[in-house]
Design a protein around this motif. Sequence first.
Motif, PDB file in Angstrom:
ATOM      1  N   TYR A 175      -1.770 -17.100   8.552  1.00 64.60           N
ATOM      2  CA  TYR A 175      -2.262 -17.454   7.229  1.00 64.60           C
ATOM      3  C   TYR A 175      -2.896 -16.225   6.596  1.00 64.60           C
ATOM      4  O   TYR A 175      -3.128 -15.236   7.275  1.00 64.60           O
ATOM      5  CB  TYR A 175      -3.263 -18.608   7.332  1.00 64.60           C
ATOM      6  CG  TYR A 175      -2.676 -19.789   8.051  1.00 64.60           C
ATOM      7  CD1 TYR A 175      -1.592 -20.473   7.523  1.00 64.60           C
ATOM      8  CD2 TYR A 175      -3.171 -20.193   9.287  1.00 64.60           C
ATOM      9  CE1 TYR A 175      -1.018 -21.530   8.195  1.00 64.60           C
ATOM     10  CE2 TYR A 175      -2.601 -21.252   9.962  1.00 64.60           C
ATOM     11  CZ  TYR A 175      -1.522 -21.919   9.416  1.00 64.60           C
ATOM     12  OH  TYR A 175      -0.942 -22.947  10.083  1.00 64.60           O
ATOM     13  N   TYR A 176      -3.184 -16.338   5.302  1.00 62.94           N
ATOM     14  CA  TYR A 176      -3.727 -15.185   4.575  1.00 62.94           C
ATOM     15  C   TYR A 176      -5.105 -14.813   5.132  1.00 62.94           C
ATOM     16  O   TYR A 176      -6.035 -15.610   5.027  1.00 62.94           O
ATOM     17  CB  TYR A 176      -3.809 -15.509   3.088  1.00 62.94           C
ATOM     18  CG  TYR A 176      -2.452 -15.820   2.514  1.00 62.94           C
ATOM     19  CD1 TYR A 176      -1.543 -14.804   2.259  1.00 62.94           C
ATOM     20  CD2 TYR A 176      -2.050 -17.129   2.293  1.00 62.94           C
ATOM     21  CE1 TYR A 176      -0.280 -15.087   1.790  1.00 62.94           C
ATOM     22  CE2 TYR A 176      -0.784 -17.421   1.814  1.00 62.94           C
ATOM     23  CZ  TYR A 176       0.094 -16.393   1.563  1.00 62.94           C
ATOM     24  OH  TYR A 176       1.345 -16.679   1.108  1.00 62.94           O
ATOM     25  N   GLU A 180     -10.295 -22.509   1.413  1.00 57.71           N
ATOM     26  CA  GLU A 180      -9.380 -22.049   0.346  1.00 57.71           C
ATOM     27  C   GLU A 180      -7.914 -22.278   0.727  1.00 57.71           C
ATOM     28  O   GLU A 180      -7.102 -22.658  -0.110  1.00 57.71           O
ATOM     29  CB  GLU A 180      -9.608 -20.558   0.055  1.00 57.71           C
ATOM     30  CG  GLU A 180     -10.853 -20.287  -0.755  1.00 57.71           C
ATOM     31  CD  GLU A 180     -11.199 -18.812  -0.853  1.00 57.71           C
ATOM     32  OE1 GLU A 180     -11.995 -18.463  -1.725  1.00 57.71           O
ATOM     33  OE2 GLU A 180     -10.691 -18.008  -0.047  1.00 57.71           O
ATOM     34  N   LEU A 181      -7.609 -22.033   2.011  1.00 55.56           N
ATOM     35  CA  LEU A 181      -6.223 -22.227   2.455  1.00 55.56           C
ATOM     36  C   LEU A 181      -5.825 -23.695   2.336  1.00 55.56           C
ATOM     37  O   LEU A 181      -4.733 -24.013   1.856  1.00 55.56           O
ATOM     38  CB  LEU A 181      -6.041 -21.752   3.899  1.00 55.56           C
ATOM     39  CG  LEU A 181      -4.592 -21.862   4.352  1.00 55.56           C
ATOM     40  CD1 LEU A 181      -3.867 -20.534   4.186  1.00 55.56           C
ATOM     41  CD2 LEU A 181      -4.462 -22.339   5.761  1.00 55.56           C
ATOM     42  N   LEU A 233      -5.310 -24.525  -1.295  1.00 55.66           N
ATOM     43  CA  LEU A 233      -4.003 -24.037  -1.772  1.00 55.66           C
ATOM     44  C   LEU A 233      -2.885 -24.945  -1.262  1.00 55.66           C
ATOM     45  O   LEU A 233      -1.991 -25.343  -2.030  1.00 55.66           O
ATOM     46  CB  LEU A 233      -3.780 -22.594  -1.290  1.00 55.66           C
ATOM     47  CG  LEU A 233      -2.391 -22.001  -1.554  1.00 55.66           C
ATOM     48  CD1 LEU A 233      -2.157 -21.769  -3.041  1.00 55.66           C
ATOM     49  CD2 LEU A 233      -2.197 -20.678  -0.806  1.00 55.66           C
ATOM     50  N   SER A 234      -2.979 -25.297   0.019  1.00 54.15           N
ATOM     51  CA  SER A 234      -1.959 -26.156   0.616  1.00 54.15           C
ATOM     52  C   SER A 234      -1.894 -27.498  -0.110  1.00 54.15           C
ATOM     53  O   SER A 234      -0.814 -27.958  -0.497  1.00 54.15           O
ATOM     54  CB  SER A 234      -2.298 -26.354   2.102  1.00 54.15           C
ATOM     55  OG  SER A 234      -1.418 -27.257   2.669  1.00 54.15           O
TER      56      SER A 234
END
Lengths: 305, 255
Positions: free
Chosen positions: A84-85, A92-93, A96-97
């Motif tokens: 992941y980023y 945040e991930l 976004l997902s």
Amino acid sequence: MAIINISHVSKQYGKIHALKDVSLQVEKGTVFGFLGPNGAGKTTLIRVLTGLITPSSGNCFIDSEPITTSNKQKIGYLAQQPTYYPWMTARELLYLSGRLYGMEKQNLNKNITRMLEICGITDAAERRIGGFSGGMKQRLGIAQAILHNPQVVFLDEPVSALDPQGRKEVLQLIKSLSEQTTIFMSSHILDDVQRVCDEVAIIRDGTIRIHEKTKTLLQTHAQSVVECEFNQNQDAVGFKNELQLHNIHASVSHSKVIMNNSTYELHQKQIFSILAKSQWELLRLEHQEATLEDVFMLHMQGGKS
Amino acid sequence: MNIDIIILLSKEWKESIRTSRLLIWVVVCMFFGILSPLTAYFLPDILTYVGATQNVLISVGNITYNDALEQYIKNFTQIGTLVIIIIHMGRVSSEKMDGTIQFLFSRPISRFSLLTAKIGALKIEVCIGQVMAMICMALYSIYLFPDFPIGKFVIANIFLYIYFLTIGVITISFSALVKRPVLAAVGAIAVWLGGSIFGVVDSLGDYSFTKAGEQVVQIVEGFPVQWKPSIGAIVLMVCMVTIAWLRFSRWEPSN
């Protein structure tokens, strides 16, 4: 009703056939275990089912619909090595997902908080993913895969990077998820698959070798064994030779004599008589239940011969 | 605009800030915006000093804002081009290498949306950097050269923007085409050099995108705008993006 329907799927990379005419149906609400050695085609099939790669031939359906970009809401996916980023935080991930899955902003934050709790990473919610351990990434991976309540979750080696405690917790989580979703997981850890999966398929060289309910598989394809452990390996060899003289088949492995349970039951008196007359130092005589590993090994060896 | 593109654009924007990509570009732009007028203005003093140390008398004609502009264009288009290529070469290929792209593609988003968002973010980032360069250049030039034509300079910068945008789009397109960032950089540099060579070809060379940036000095001096380089730049960008999208739409993770 089959929620995953794979029909004659093949995938070819140049001269390599990663999948050969694979057909498989998985019922709704099942925890499906997908087993196979490295390079057998497990990840390739999961990627086909998640729409990441296109099969060379054949069709896949999730809930009776072909896999297209627009209906990926129905699936969740955890990659084998989740990346992941690193500049994003866990929250945040997940945000976004969720947004990419079309979730509304209002419910999304509540869902994220709940998911972080379920996966045991609430404390790391505001930390950047770049500093996460393998286990934390795996937990985050599971969280992002189930955040949007998909109908099917594909987990590619979901517990491979976890410590025993983490493995146990994640397996419990997977088992609990089966009440609301269908789980399709691949794993090398046969014990884990046996523990949580209702149904199992074994793939080798791109071909499905066996597909059964776990219980049926263990009953029909694996035999329980009896192990006689001796203090010294030469005692074990001596015992095995003596058994052979009586036409009792057994094998020796690291000072242990192993025989099928059926053989043992048939010749029980003779075996005890041999042991009583001998000077060998028997440490233990134990009945071992059949395991998925036995079935797995049986089918892997079967393929080689 | 498609909601996926907006979400992805926001992700790209955050990424540019958190990974300092935007900061690097803005600092480079401001550096050339400040340095160009200063270098031009102090050039006679610098040369006199250098000459004095070697007992040589170097005389320079009257320094004007045109000298500052020439410095700005020469330095900015060369170093700026390399900086754009370096900071954008991994925009798609790094995601392919790391595997983060699988996270995106297992979701209901199209590859076209991702490519569009990446190019959208590039447009904004190049614009911010260039506006900063333009402000710095304008402020210093007005102070050092009071007759500096600010209006024409702003118009001229639009063509410099087209030039940088073309470089960025070429780099991102290559990044979508190849597996490794360094290959994307090699491809972008090759097209850039190819564009420069094409620029010397009679008549057809006027369509070279490299000439879009080079005409800044002429525009400031009052010469009419040459549209051919901009047309060439747009055609090149459309071709690059189409090729990249066609290839990228068939890309599959291999590791």
